[in-house]
Design a protein around this motif. Structure first.
Motif, PDB file in Angstrom:
ATOM      1  N   ARG A  20       0.753  -2.869  -5.727  1.00 51.79           N
ATOM      2  CA  ARG A  20       1.261  -1.532  -5.895  1.00 51.79           C
ATOM      3  C   ARG A  20       2.306  -1.324  -4.700  1.00 51.79           C
ATOM      4  NH1 ARG A  20      -1.245   1.945  -9.067  1.00 51.79           N
ATOM      5  NH2 ARG A  20      -3.253   0.732  -9.288  1.00 51.79           N
ATOM      6  N   ALA A  21       1.680  -1.444  -3.173  1.00 53.17           N
ATOM      7  CA  ALA A  21       2.262  -1.478  -2.084  1.00 53.17           C
ATOM      8  C   ALA A  21       3.694  -1.862  -2.029  1.00 53.17           C
ATOM      9  CB  ALA A  21       1.532  -1.703  -0.795  1.00 53.17           C
ATOM     10  N   CYS A  65       5.919   6.595  -3.862  1.00 55.58           N
ATOM     11  CA  CYS A  65       4.466   6.505  -3.736  1.00 55.58           C
ATOM     12  C   CYS A  65       3.752   7.079  -5.131  1.00 55.58           C
ATOM     13  CB  CYS A  65       4.181   6.913  -2.515  1.00 55.58           C
ATOM     14  SG  CYS A  65       4.549   5.801  -1.083  1.00 55.58           S
ATOM     15  N   ARG A  99       3.943  -3.952 -11.623  1.00 53.37           N
ATOM     16  CA  ARG A  99       2.080  -3.719 -11.730  1.00 53.37           C
ATOM     17  C   ARG A  99       1.854  -4.586 -12.863  1.00 53.37           C
ATOM     18  NH1 ARG A  99      -0.883  -3.702  -8.904  1.00 53.37           N
ATOM     19  NH2 ARG A  99      -2.453  -2.364  -9.758  1.00 53.37           N
ATOM     20  N   GLU A 155      -0.088   2.395   3.408  1.00 56.53           N
ATOM     21  CA  GLU A 155      -0.547   1.013   2.691  1.00 56.53           C
ATOM     22  C   GLU A 155       1.117   0.615   2.324  1.00 56.53           C
ATOM     23  OE1 GLU A 155      -3.188   0.826  -0.373  1.00 56.53           O
ATOM     24  OE2 GLU A 155      -4.786   1.507   1.148  1.00 56.53           O
ATOM     25  N   VAL A 156       1.729   1.746   1.818  1.00 55.51           N
ATOM     26  CA  VAL A 156       3.259   1.189   1.335  1.00 55.51           C
ATOM     27  C   VAL A 156       3.874   1.182   2.679  1.00 55.51           C
ATOM     28  CG1 VAL A 156       5.325   1.923   0.332  1.00 55.51           C
ATOM     29  CG2 VAL A 156       3.022   2.296  -1.000  1.00 55.51           C
ATOM     30  N   ALA A 211       4.076   5.248  -8.015  1.00 51.27           N
ATOM     31  CA  ALA A 211       3.290   3.829  -8.077  1.00 51.27           C
ATOM     32  C   ALA A 211       1.651   4.263  -7.811  1.00 51.27           C
ATOM     33  CB  ALA A 211       3.435   3.011  -6.806  1.00 51.27           C
ATOM     34  N   LYS A 212       1.551   5.443  -7.483  1.00 49.23           N
ATOM     35  CA  LYS A 212       0.219   5.911  -7.205  1.00 49.23           C
ATOM     36  C   LYS A 212      -0.538   5.113  -5.965  1.00 49.23           C
ATOM     37  CE  LYS A 212      -0.711   7.926 -11.600  1.00 49.23           C
ATOM     38  NZ  LYS A 212       0.322   7.541 -12.610  1.00 49.23           N
ATOM     39  N   ALA A 213       0.462   5.316  -5.062  1.00 50.67           N
ATOM     40  CA  ALA A 213      -0.119   4.194  -4.017  1.00 50.67           C
ATOM     41  C   ALA A 213      -0.107   4.989  -2.693  1.00 50.67           C
ATOM     42  CB  ALA A 213       1.022   3.208  -3.704  1.00 50.67           C
ATOM     43  N   ASN A 214      -1.024   4.667  -1.573  1.00 52.75           N
ATOM     44  CA  ASN A 214      -1.178   5.573  -0.488  1.00 52.75           C
ATOM     45  C   ASN A 214      -0.025   5.187   0.472  1.00 52.75           C
ATOM     46  OD1 ASN A 214      -1.766   5.175   2.584  1.00 52.75           O
ATOM     47  ND2 ASN A 214      -3.470   6.440   1.754  1.00 52.75           N
TER      48      ASN A 214
END
Lengths: 426, 167
Positions: A134-135, A382, A128, A391-392, A385-388
């Motif tokens: 992020r994804a 996820c 990051r 989206e990933v 990475a605090k990712a959706n």
């Protein structure tokens, strides 16, 4: 007809989020009472106790504990530093480092979730910082960690070997070549992303730096040599190799002076919990297995499908699709424990090698760890990475395609997984 | 209530740590003796019993942490009232089975009263098998202590994602 009710009951309980182990035990108990009346009740605690005393599965807590100690002793950081010196000069360097470090870590740890937690917690924030989306960071970490479970040692392989009554050592050997091929293919696809989206080069290649980081991580490199060398060489069994890994990890942690006792305590507890959730599934499946065997369900499945086709390639295609679908909805341990005992008579009847099939199952479930809604490794990546998740998944679909290619290669070119096994053991 | 929960969690964690360490030490002793050509007769049997104990006492801790492998995805898609209802229905099944397991687990101890381990005849099987009723009660307590958290999650607008212990 009873069998249909059992499976419908099992699915209904699982869908209302009753823990799978308890759901298995409930339907098995009801089935046993229907068949044998209340006289069958004393069998329940006896079978559930015996089901948990499966000696070969002792390797599971040992490998989990070894991984926990290694994680608490700075080994992940040293492996990442070495991978960075080795691969960081390539465009998209941190993605390459990520895949490389996952493959190194996999030779010591047997768990993809441990792998993604150890590597991801260091590399996802680093990616990051360097401007990787992020994804993408979550997707590559997640897929690399899952691929790593076909590189020995591997907890799903230990489980499969116990359920299918086959050689865990041969399974470990079968995973080496596909693991390396898969890693290189993942690196190739990550490079394509890096060139297309202009991801940065991490560092200039320096032989001196490679040597320094290698020296720094050299003790960590002795671990796979001791563990895998011992197991493959026939000096120790998989369980003993796992126990050896615990000692070696402790010694290395003490030499590095980095053993973090608080972390180690937490990791030991986590390891105990992970062992328990897998083993209670094994115990509960023993209860259902008693009934299924009496009802000859595995034999019926074998007869039904083999009446339709006896072609091993067609059967493998059916089983691949089945495992890919089931991997979307079940965790890998649950899928192995539930499905493998039922399909093994079919696999043996059409002449598929159980070791070859074990690798196919493991790889299928590695893909299952990437496919929502139930995708333990992807969820962990996820969350770091605090990712959706979706989206990933849109990025991860490319890496899943790579894993599917490896699966096709392993399924239809048996020499890829079985070449080394045939050479050393047959 | 909070103090009781904290105490119970620490109590379960201590049991799991002791069992993990004992298991590791026992396997190491077993391997060492085997390599020295003096295999211990009781190694396999005791290691298997320890694994079963770790399974069931660890399952109590897993129940307390809500870490058992399940499929919560469909329930998360339900409206709030349905989510809460399924928690109650699901728990009813869980408690009913665990009570049955504890009861049958105790009754079977009488049957096993005269049996002993094969490699260590001084240890009665009822002692090793006692893990089933004891751990069943411990899992029931853990489930009961975890229940308010599960209900709060079910009542929340955005259900919390619970991670499980899948390896």
């Amino acid at each position: 007809m009873d069998i249909l009710y059992i499976f419908l009951g099992l699915i209904a309980l699982i869908l209302i989020n009753v823990p799978i182990a308890i759901a298995l035990a409930i339907v098995a108990t009801i089935a046993m009472i229907v068949v044998g009346g209340t006289n069958a009740l004393p069998n329940i605690p006896l079978v559930m106790f015996n089901g948990a005393t499966n000696f070969p599965l002792l390797a599971i807590p040992m490998f989990i504990l070894a991984g926990a100690i290694m994680n608490a002793s700075g080994i992940s950081r040293r492996l990442i530093a070495f991978a960075s010196a080795l691969l960081g000069f390539i465009r998209g360097g941190l993605a390459m480092v990520n895949i490389g470090a996952s493959m190194f870590f996999a030779e010591i740890s047997g768990s993809a979730v441990a792998d993604v937690a150890a590597i991801g917690s260091i590399l996802i924030p680093a990616m990051r910082k360097k401007g990787y989306p992020r994804a993408f960071a979550a997707a590559i970490t997640s897929s690399a960690a899952s691929l790593a479970i076909i590189i020995p040692p591997s907890i799903p392989m230990i489980l499969y070997a116990a359920m299918a009554d086959t050689s865990v050592v041969q399974l470990f050997v079968a995973g080496i070549v596909p693991g390396i091929i898969g890693g290189l293919m993942l690196m190739g696809s990550a490079y394509w992303f890096a060139v297309r989206f202009h991801y940065p080069v991490e560092e200039v290649f320096q032989l001196k730096r490679l040597w320094v980081t290698f020296k720094d991580a050299s003790l960590a490199f002795t671990l796979p040599i001791i563990i895998l060398g011992g197991i493959f060489g026939g000096f120790v069994t998989a369980t003993e190799g796992a126990a050896l890994a615990v000692v070696a990890a402790l010694v290395i942690g003490l030499i590095y002076h980095e053993l973090d006792w608080a972390h180690l305590k937490a990791a030991t507890i986590e390891g105990g919990v992970q062992t328990a959730v897998v083993m209670i599934l094994v115990a509960a499946s023993a209860l259902l297995g008693t009934y299924l065997t009496e009802a000859q369900v595995p034999q019926t499945v074998a007869r039904t499908i083999s009446a339709w086709t006896q072609d091993p390639l067609a059967v493998l295609a059916i089983l691949n699709i089945f495992f890919l679908i089931i991997g979307m909805f079940l965790h890998s341990a649950a899928a192995i424990i539930l499905v493998v005992p039922i399909v093994m008579p079919l696999v043996l009847a059409v002449g598929i090698d159980p070791v070859h099939f074990g690798l196919i199952v493991t790889l299928n479930l590695a893909i299952g760890q990437q496919t929502p809604p139930v995708a333990s490794v992807l969820m962990t990546a996820c969350s770091i990475a605090k990712a959706n998740v979706w989206e990933v998944t849109r990025v991860n679909i490319y890496f899943i395609a790579v894993l599917l290619l490896v699966l096709l290669l392993v399924t239809y070119v048996p020499v890829v997984p079985m070449g080394l096994v045939d050479f050393f053991y047959r | 209530m909070m103090r009781l929960r904290q105490w119970y969690e620490r109590f379960l964690e201590s049991i799991v740590i002791v069992l993990m360490v004992t298991l590791a030490v026992e396997v190491l002793i077993g391997v060492t003796y085997r390599k020295l050509g003096m295999s211990l007769a009781w190694y396999d049997e005791i290691a298997s019993v320890l694994l079963a104990w770790l399974t069931y006492y660890g399952a109590a801790l897993a129940a307390y942490k809500g870490a058992h492998i399940g499929v919560p995805e469909l329930v998360r898609l339900m409206p709030r009232a349905w989510r809460v209802a399924t928690v109650y229905v699901g728990e009813l099944f869980v408690f009913a089975f665990l009570i049955l397991l504890a009861w049958t687990g105790v009754s079977v101890l009488d049957v096993l009263a005269t049996d002993t381990l094969v490699s260590l005849p001084k240890i009665p099987v009822s002692y090793t098998q006692s893990v089933i009723p004891i751990a069943s009660v411990m899992i029931i307590i853990a489930e009961a202590l975890h229940l308010p958290e599960r209900l709060a999650e079910a009542r929340a607008d955005e259900p919390v994602i619970v991670t499980t212990g899948d390896p």
